[in-house]
Design an enzyme around this catalytic site. Structure first.
Site, PDB file in Angstrom:
ATOM      1  N   TYR A   1       0.826  -1.208   0.000  1.00 16.12           N
ATOM      2  CA  TYR A   1       0.000   0.000   0.000  1.00 16.12           C
ATOM      3  C   TYR A   1       0.861   1.259   0.000  1.00 16.12           C
ATOM      4  O   TYR A   1       1.546   1.552   0.976  1.00 16.12           O
ATOM      5  CB  TYR A   1      -0.954   0.010   1.203  1.00 16.12           C
TER       6      TYR A   1
ATOM      7  N   HIS B   1      -0.157 -11.972   0.460  1.00 14.21           N
ATOM      8  CA  HIS B   1      -0.990 -10.934  -0.161  1.00 14.21           C
ATOM      9  C   HIS B   1      -1.378 -11.264  -1.606  1.00 14.21           C
ATOM     10  O   HIS B   1      -0.529 -11.371  -2.460  1.00 14.21           O
ATOM     11  CB  HIS B   1      -0.216  -9.605  -0.122  1.00 14.21           C
TER      12      HIS B   1
HETATM   13  P1  NAD Z   1     -13.522   0.046   1.459  1.00 15.61           P
HETATM   14  O1  NAD Z   1     -14.627  -0.705   0.849  1.00 15.61           O
HETATM   15  O2  NAD Z   1     -13.365   0.079   2.922  1.00 15.61           O
HETATM   16  O3  NAD Z   1     -13.631   1.532   0.855  1.00 15.61           O
HETATM   17  C1  NAD Z   1     -12.671   2.515   1.103  1.00 15.61           C
HETATM   18  C2  NAD Z   1     -13.122   3.816   0.455  1.00 15.61           C
HETATM   19  O4  NAD Z   1     -14.341   4.263   1.071  1.00 15.61           O
HETATM   20  C3  NAD Z   1     -12.127   4.952   0.660  1.00 15.61           C
HETATM   21  O5  NAD Z   1     -12.129   5.775  -0.481  1.00 15.61           O
HETATM   22  C4  NAD Z   1     -12.687   5.696   1.866  1.00 15.61           C
HETATM   23  O6  NAD Z   1     -12.318   7.033   1.883  1.00 15.61           O
HETATM   24  C5  NAD Z   1     -14.172   5.548   1.628  1.00 15.61           C
HETATM   25  N1  NAD Z   1     -14.970   5.635   2.870  1.00 15.61           N
HETATM   26  C6  NAD Z   1     -14.786   4.964   4.033  1.00 15.61           C
HETATM   27  N2  NAD Z   1     -15.737   5.305   4.930  1.00 15.61           N
HETATM   28  C7  NAD Z   1     -16.544   6.202   4.314  1.00 15.61           C
HETATM   29  C8  NAD Z   1     -17.702   6.924   4.723  1.00 15.61           C
HETATM   30  N3  NAD Z   1     -18.234   6.798   5.928  1.00 15.61           N
HETATM   31  N4  NAD Z   1     -18.283   7.764   3.816  1.00 15.61           N
HETATM   32  C9  NAD Z   1     -17.768   7.893   2.578  1.00 15.61           C
HETATM   33  N5  NAD Z   1     -16.674   7.256   2.128  1.00 15.61           N
HETATM   34  C10 NAD Z   1     -16.065   6.418   2.994  1.00 15.61           C
HETATM   35  O7  NAD Z   1     -12.188  -0.487   0.758  1.00 15.61           O
HETATM   36  P2  NAD Z   1     -10.687  -0.714   1.234  1.00 15.61           P
HETATM   37  O8  NAD Z   1     -10.140   0.458   1.976  1.00 15.61           O
HETATM   38  O9  NAD Z   1      -9.978  -1.192   0.037  1.00 15.61           O
HETATM   39  O10 NAD Z   1     -10.797  -1.967   2.212  1.00 15.61           O
HETATM   40  C11 NAD Z   1     -10.536  -1.889   3.593  1.00 15.61           C
HETATM   41  C12 NAD Z   1      -9.208  -2.509   3.959  1.00 15.61           C
HETATM   42  O11 NAD Z   1      -9.246  -3.926   3.729  1.00 15.61           O
HETATM   43  C13 NAD Z   1      -7.983  -2.035   3.165  1.00 15.61           C
HETATM   44  O12 NAD Z   1      -7.509  -0.812   3.670  1.00 15.61           O
HETATM   45  C14 NAD Z   1      -7.033  -3.174   3.368  1.00 15.61           C
HETATM   46  O13 NAD Z   1      -6.411  -3.085   4.626  1.00 15.61           O
HETATM   47  C15 NAD Z   1      -7.965  -4.375   3.349  1.00 15.61           C
HETATM   48  N6  NAD Z   1      -7.996  -4.972   1.983  1.00 15.61           N
HETATM   49  C16 NAD Z   1      -7.117  -5.967   1.703  1.00 15.61           C
HETATM   50  C17 NAD Z   1      -7.073  -6.508   0.422  1.00 15.61           C
HETATM   51  C18 NAD Z   1      -6.099  -7.612   0.128  1.00 15.61           C
HETATM   52  O14 NAD Z   1      -5.458  -8.100   1.026  1.00 15.61           O
HETATM   53  N7  NAD Z   1      -5.969  -8.039  -1.088  1.00 15.61           N
HETATM   54  C19 NAD Z   1      -7.914  -6.012  -0.577  1.00 15.61           C
HETATM   55  C20 NAD Z   1      -8.817  -5.021  -0.246  1.00 15.61           C
HETATM   56  C21 NAD Z   1      -8.851  -4.495   1.052  1.00 15.61           C
END
Ligand code: NAD
Length: 275
Positions: free
Chosen positions: A56, A120
């Site tokens: 990231y 990952h």
């Molecule tokens: P998410 O679905 O949590 O969406 C994140 C987006 O939504 C960001 O743009 C954020 O600003 C916005 N957001 C969050 N809360 C909000 C609110 N209340 N109102 C409006 N917008 C809002 O997606 P993500 O961040 O990709 O997933 C969460 C976490 O999961 C990642 O940070 C990561 O740690 C993990 N993840 C891991 C993998 C992997 O291992 N391959 C893949 C995806 C996510």
């Protein structure tokens, strides 16, 4: 905040958990102080599981998270990071690379151990290598105390089963598979439960699709899915509702999902998410 046992790890994790990819400017350029404040807000809200990866922001998210964690007692949170993915198309699941990678992450994160170390995005690697080389190397690290549990992450649910059939894993992190627009993970929960594998369901906002801002450029969704989600967001706005709130509520309501992991670098969004 509700706390639930994550598989057989003995860890009682918060029903809402925090993913720190946002701190690596993955969705937009963020202010470092806001990122650090978001982490502190999570802890204040009772969130006790934080996930990150060297991928990231090409180590930026781990570095900023490390600064935030510096000011938080180590027993206040469980920390998960990853090995194997180092760029959009840079993967290395070799024992030597993942072993060195854990030390690099520990340094950036300012901690002596991580609770979960995850391979990952395994679907981009050779699953035989993950089973026969990567996971055994991570199990050896368990003996040193640098990592407590070993997990895998990815998008295709089938890949988890292929690995879990051949070797023991403690956790899986699935993303975008239990949200308003995709609920495929639900059908697989009994399988993971029967194997005693802890399930982390990430990206309840489908990595931005289910927000008013919409998904970033790099998002893999088709034009049709983007358009449908934008239309749904507009519909919610017209009725005085926020699609992000509805989406999160939907994902959190599934009783079989131990923890739903959301990401943001805006402390106010995190307060709203917890509410
Ligand atoms: P998410 O679905 O949590 O969406 C994140 C987006 O939504 C960001 O743009 C954020 O600003 C916005 N957001 C969050 N809360 C909000 C609110 N209340 N109102 C409006 N917008 C809002 O997606 P993500 O961040 O990709 O997933 C969460 C976490 O999961 C990642 O940070 C990561 O740690 C993990 N993840 C891991 C993998 C992997 O291992 N391959 C893949 C995806 C996510």
């Amino acid at each position: 905040m509700e706390y639930r046992e994550l598989g057989r790890t003995g860890m009682k994790v918060s029903a809402l958990s925090f993913g720190a990819s946002s701190l690596g400017n993955v969705f937009r350029k963020v202010n470092e102080a806001d990122g650090i404040r978001t982490v502190h807000t999570c802890i204040d809200l009772g969130i006790n599981l934080i996930d990150v990866s060297p991928y990231y922001g090409l180590t930026l998210a781990e570095t900023v998270l490390g600064k935030a964690l510096n000011e938080i007692p180590r027993d206040k949170y469980y920390l998960a990071t990853k090995v194997g993915r180092y760029g959009e198309s840079t993967f290395d699941f070799s024992a030597a690379r993942v072993t060195a990678s854990v030390d690099e992450s520990l340094r950036r994160l300012n901690v002596e151990y991580v609770d979960i170390i995850q391979c990952h995005d395994i679907e981009f690697g050779d699953l035989n290598q993950v089973v026969n080389e990567t996971i055994p190397a991570l199990r050896r690290l368990q003996e040193t105390g640098k990592v407590r549990f070993v997990g895998i992450t990815g998008l295709p649910l089938k890949a988890f089963e292929v690995v879990a059939e051949q070797t023991a894993v403690d956790t899986i992190l699935s993303y975008c598979r239990y949200s308003l627009n995709d609920t495929a993970l639900a059908d697989k929960l009994p399988y993971f439960q029967q194997k005693g594998i802890g399930v982390i369901s990430a990206s309840p906002l489908s990595m931005g699709l289910l927000t008013n801002r919409g998904a970033p450029e790099w998002h893999p969704a088709s034009t049709a899915v983007r358009a449908a989600c934008a239309q749904a967001a507009a519909y919610c706005r017209a009725h005085g509702a926020d699609i992000a709130q509805l989406a999160l509520q939907f994902s959190l309501a599934h009783p079989g999902i131990t923890t739903t992991m959301v990401g943001t670098a805006d402390p106010e969004n995190m307060v709203k998410n917890a509410q």
